[in-house]
Design a protein around this motif. Sequence first.
Motif, mmCIF file in Angstrom:
data_model
loop_
_atom_site.group_PDB
_atom_site.id
_atom_site.type_symbol
_atom_site.label_atom_id
_atom_site.label_comp_id
_atom_site.label_asym_id
_atom_site.label_seq_id
_atom_site.Cartn_x
_atom_site.Cartn_y
_atom_site.Cartn_z
ATOM 1 N N TYR A 35 14.199 59.219 46.615
ATOM 2 C CA TYR A 35 13.152 58.846 45.662
ATOM 3 C C TYR A 35 13.570 59.174 44.239
ATOM 4 C CZ TYR A 35 10.413 58.346 49.876
ATOM 5 O OH TYR A 35 9.974 57.940 51.111
ATOM 6 N N LEU A 36 13.398 58.198 43.354
ATOM 7 C CA LEU A 36 13.666 58.436 41.943
ATOM 8 C C LEU A 36 12.322 58.651 41.259
ATOM 9 C CD1 LEU A 36 15.874 56.164 43.064
ATOM 10 C CD2 LEU A 36 16.753 56.542 40.773
ATOM 11 N N GLU A 37 12.203 59.771 40.568
ATOM 12 C CA GLU A 37 10.917 60.130 39.958
ATOM 13 C C GLU A 37 10.819 59.594 38.541
ATOM 14 O OE1 GLU A 37 8.575 62.057 41.477
ATOM 15 O OE2 GLU A 37 9.725 62.658 43.255
ATOM 16 N N TYR A 42 19.780 52.825 54.129
ATOM 17 C CA TYR A 42 20.080 51.992 55.298
ATOM 18 C C TYR A 42 19.926 50.509 54.987
ATOM 19 C CZ TYR A 42 19.873 56.297 58.114
ATOM 20 O OH TYR A 42 20.074 57.539 58.640
ATOM 21 N N THR A 43 18.779 50.150 54.356
ATOM 22 C CA THR A 43 18.555 48.740 54.054
ATOM 23 C C THR A 43 19.714 48.196 53.224
ATOM 24 O OG1 THR A 43 16.209 49.215 53.972
ATOM 25 C CG2 THR A 43 16.891 47.099 53.109
ATOM 26 N N HIS A 44 20.131 48.961 52.240
ATOM 27 C CA HIS A 44 21.208 48.471 51.373
ATOM 28 C C HIS A 44 22.542 48.396 52.096
ATOM 29 C CE1 HIS A 44 18.321 48.980 48.125
ATOM 30 N NE2 HIS A 44 19.099 48.182 47.423
ATOM 31 N N VAL A 56 27.717 54.410 39.655
ATOM 32 C CA VAL A 56 26.369 53.933 39.314
ATOM 33 C C VAL A 56 25.361 55.066 39.459
ATOM 34 C CG1 VAL A 56 24.662 52.124 39.696
ATOM 35 C CG2 VAL A 56 27.060 51.675 40.235
ATOM 36 N N PHE A 57 25.451 55.809 40.565
ATOM 37 C CA PHE A 57 24.566 56.954 40.799
ATOM 38 C C PHE A 57 25.414 58.129 41.251
ATOM 39 C CE2 PHE A 57 22.207 53.140 42.080
ATOM 40 C CZ PHE A 57 21.085 53.238 41.280
ATOM 41 N N HIS A 58 25.193 59.284 40.650
ATOM 42 C CA HIS A 58 25.875 60.483 41.132
ATOM 43 C C HIS A 58 25.136 61.007 42.360
ATOM 44 C CE1 HIS A 58 28.256 64.088 41.123
ATOM 45 N NE2 HIS A 58 28.997 63.557 40.156
ATOM 46 N N LYS A 60 22.442 49.070 33.898
ATOM 47 C CA LYS A 60 22.511 50.447 34.400
ATOM 48 C C LYS A 60 21.722 50.590 35.701
ATOM 49 C CE LYS A 60 24.376 52.520 30.677
ATOM 50 N NZ LYS A 60 25.812 52.707 30.662
ATOM 51 N N SER A 61 22.002 51.659 36.412
ATOM 52 C CA SER A 61 21.220 52.057 37.590
ATOM 53 C C SER A 61 20.996 50.851 38.530
ATOM 54 C CB SER A 61 19.903 52.678 37.100
ATOM 55 O OG SER A 61 19.090 53.101 38.154
ATOM 56 N N CYS A 62 19.810 50.652 39.030
ATOM 57 C CA CYS A 62 19.540 49.539 39.946
ATOM 58 C C CYS A 62 19.983 48.203 39.343
ATOM 59 C CB CYS A 62 18.056 49.439 40.283
ATOM 60 S SG CYS A 62 17.227 50.997 40.641
HETATM 61 C C1 HEC Z 1 25.326 47.686 44.862
HETATM 62 C C2 HEC Z 1 24.235 46.769 44.539
HETATM 63 C C3 HEC Z 1 22.805 47.295 44.543
HETATM 64 C C4 HEC Z 1 22.284 48.395 43.873
HETATM 65 C C5 HEC Z 1 23.021 49.357 42.963
HETATM 66 C C6 HEC Z 1 20.869 48.414 44.184
HETATM 67 N N1 HEC Z 1 20.536 47.379 45.009
HETATM 68 FE FE1 HEC Z 1 18.696 46.985 45.824
HETATM 69 N N2 HEC Z 1 19.454 45.351 46.774
HETATM 70 C C7 HEC Z 1 20.749 44.873 46.650
HETATM 71 C C8 HEC Z 1 20.885 43.606 47.379
HETATM 72 C C9 HEC Z 1 22.156 42.759 47.478
HETATM 73 C C10 HEC Z 1 19.606 43.332 47.930
HETATM 74 C C11 HEC Z 1 19.190 42.145 48.799
HETATM 75 C C12 HEC Z 1 19.220 40.864 47.999
HETATM 76 C C13 HEC Z 1 17.919 40.474 47.432
HETATM 77 O O1 HEC Z 1 16.883 40.772 48.050
HETATM 78 O O2 HEC Z 1 17.904 39.860 46.330
HETATM 79 C C14 HEC Z 1 18.738 44.463 47.549
HETATM 80 C C15 HEC Z 1 17.408 44.603 47.951
HETATM 81 C C16 HEC Z 1 16.550 45.609 47.526
HETATM 82 C C17 HEC Z 1 15.171 45.743 47.943
HETATM 83 C C18 HEC Z 1 14.448 44.866 48.946
HETATM 84 C C19 HEC Z 1 14.771 45.433 50.286
HETATM 85 C C20 HEC Z 1 14.078 44.766 51.410
HETATM 86 O O3 HEC Z 1 13.555 45.498 52.247
HETATM 87 O O4 HEC Z 1 14.083 43.526 51.445
HETATM 88 C C21 HEC Z 1 14.663 46.838 47.279
HETATM 89 C C22 HEC Z 1 13.255 47.397 47.385
HETATM 90 C C23 HEC Z 1 15.732 47.379 46.451
HETATM 91 N N3 HEC Z 1 16.863 46.609 46.640
HETATM 92 C C24 HEC Z 1 15.593 48.484 45.640
HETATM 93 C C25 HEC Z 1 16.626 49.025 44.868
HETATM 94 C C26 HEC Z 1 16.460 50.158 43.967
HETATM 95 C C27 HEC Z 1 15.166 50.895 43.732
HETATM 96 C C28 HEC Z 1 17.693 50.388 43.416
HETATM 97 C C29 HEC Z 1 18.070 51.461 42.435
HETATM 98 C C30 HEC Z 1 17.653 52.828 42.733
HETATM 99 C C31 HEC Z 1 18.622 49.422 43.982
HETATM 100 N N4 HEC Z 1 17.935 48.607 44.854
HETATM 101 C C32 HEC Z 1 19.987 49.370 43.696
HETATM 102 C C33 HEC Z 1 21.785 45.473 45.980
HETATM 103 C C34 HEC Z 1 21.694 46.648 45.235
#
Ligand code: HEC
Length: 182
Positions: free
Chosen positions: A30-32, A44-46, A63-65, A83-85
């Motif tokens: 969690y990011l506050e 896991y999702t990622h 990107v994140f430490h 940056k970040s997300c």
């Molecule tokens: C290395 C690349 C990358 C980073 C960094 C990243 N994401 Fe994602 N994320 C993705 C991809 C690729 C998807 C799936 C593609 C889409 O839904 O457009 C996704 C999907 C998601 C989803 C939807 C998941 C789902 O259940 O469908 C969420 C919520 C999310 N990201 C949150 C975050 C947050 C919050 C951060 C920063 C803290 C973050 N992401 C950083 C690549 C990244």
Amino acid sequence: MTRRWMILTVLLMLVLPSVIYGRWIKDKVYLETDSVGKVEFSHYTHMEMESIGKNCPTCHNDVFHIVTKKNPAFTMAQMEEGKSCGFCHNGEEAFSVAEDCTTCHAGDIVFVSEDAGNVNFPHDAHIAMFGCDECHPDLFKPEQGENQATMEEMENGESCGACHDGSTAFGVAEDCESCHAM
Ligand code: HEC
Ligand code: HEC
Ligand code: HEC
Ligand code: HEC
Ligand code: HEC
Ligand code: HEC
């Protein structure tokens, strides 16, 4: 352990994740924020996504430490600059940080009310009309269940009644069914 061994161990942990991932890594982190509560990120999702895989260095530590206190609190404006997300959430590799606010920040909310049945609060519909700061943190603490109010208080301008006064939006003393499924 000497510093060099520490570094080697950490490197090894970063290049051999597929073997160990899932057993010890925390799924949800969690990011506050000060103003809009916490934001959930699922490892896991990622890592199930093909474009990322079980590949820690995609995010760590550029990107994140992994020592989370080394990450400054980024603003959405900085994320829009990559940056970040925003490193991926730029509208090309993944949905943009400039849109879909509620995919990351909290979707629709349910007020659990014993007396009146549950009330659905459509976050999405409101975010399309207002900035987060119109409601958070002053009118509503950004945490589910932390903002109890009676209808009488609402009629006096608190909680939903700050806008649902019959002029900015339909009034709390009128359309009961718009909020309460009856
Ligand atoms: C290395 C690349 C990358 C980073 C960094 C990243 N994401 Fe994602 N994320 C993705 C991809 C690729 C998807 C799936 C593609 C889409 O839904 O457009 C996704 C999907 C998601 C989803 C939807 C998941 C789902 O259940 O469908 C969420 C919520 C999310 N990201 C949150 C975050 C947050 C919050 C951060 C920063 C803290 C973050 N992401 C950083 C690549 C990244
Ligand atoms: C898509 C990006 C992404 C990938 C890939 C990723 N992480 Fe993370 N990781 C994050 C984010 C975001 C945080 C939270 C950062 C923060 O709180 O400032 C985090 C936090 C952590 C933390 C700190 C958790 C805590 O609560 O202190 C550890 C440890 C970690 N990751 C290990 C890993 C390992 C090991 C892998 C590979 C198996 C990995 N991560 C892959 C994005 C990622
Ligand atoms: C990909 C996920 C993601 C999306 C999409 C997203 N945010 Fe964020 N937002 C975050 C994260 C993570 C933080 C906390 C960053 C930190 O503390 O380093 C944050 C922080 C914030 C903050 C507090 C910091 C600041 O900039 O003032 C606000 C307000 C905010 N978001 C509003 C929004 C709005 C409005 C949208 C839609 C236009 C949006 N966010 C879309 C992930 C996202
Ligand atoms: C019209 C008012 C309004 C606006 C605008 C608004 N919110 Fe909310 N938000 C609420 C209400 C009401 C709750 C539920 C509080 C409760 O359950 O006590 C809530 C809850 C939350 C929560 C807690 C979710 C949980 O599960 O605990 C977060 C996080 C949040 N909002 C973030 C945001 C962000 C980010 C924005 C802007 C993109 C935003 N809100 C815009 C009214 C608003
Ligand atoms: C703008 C949305 C909205 C409208 C319109 C509205 N309510 Fe509510 N009402 C709520 C919410 C949200 C709660 C839950 C508050 C909480 O749990 O903190 C609630 C709670 C209640 C409660 C339990 C608390 C109490 O005051 O006793 C009753 C009873 C109630 N509503 C009746 C009504 C009636 C009757 C009307 C129409 C005259 C009405 N409501 C119109 C949103 C609304
Ligand atoms: C910052 C002002 C503001 C606050 C606070 C606010 N609303 Fe609203 N709400 C609006 C406006 C404006 C509309 C759209 C105008 C209308 O329908 O009269 C709306 C529309 C709605 C709708 C209809 C949405 C749709 O999809 O048609 C519901 C339901 C609703 N609000 C419930 C709530 C509840 C429940 C609360 C309190 C938890 C609340 N609102 C707090 C301004 C607000």
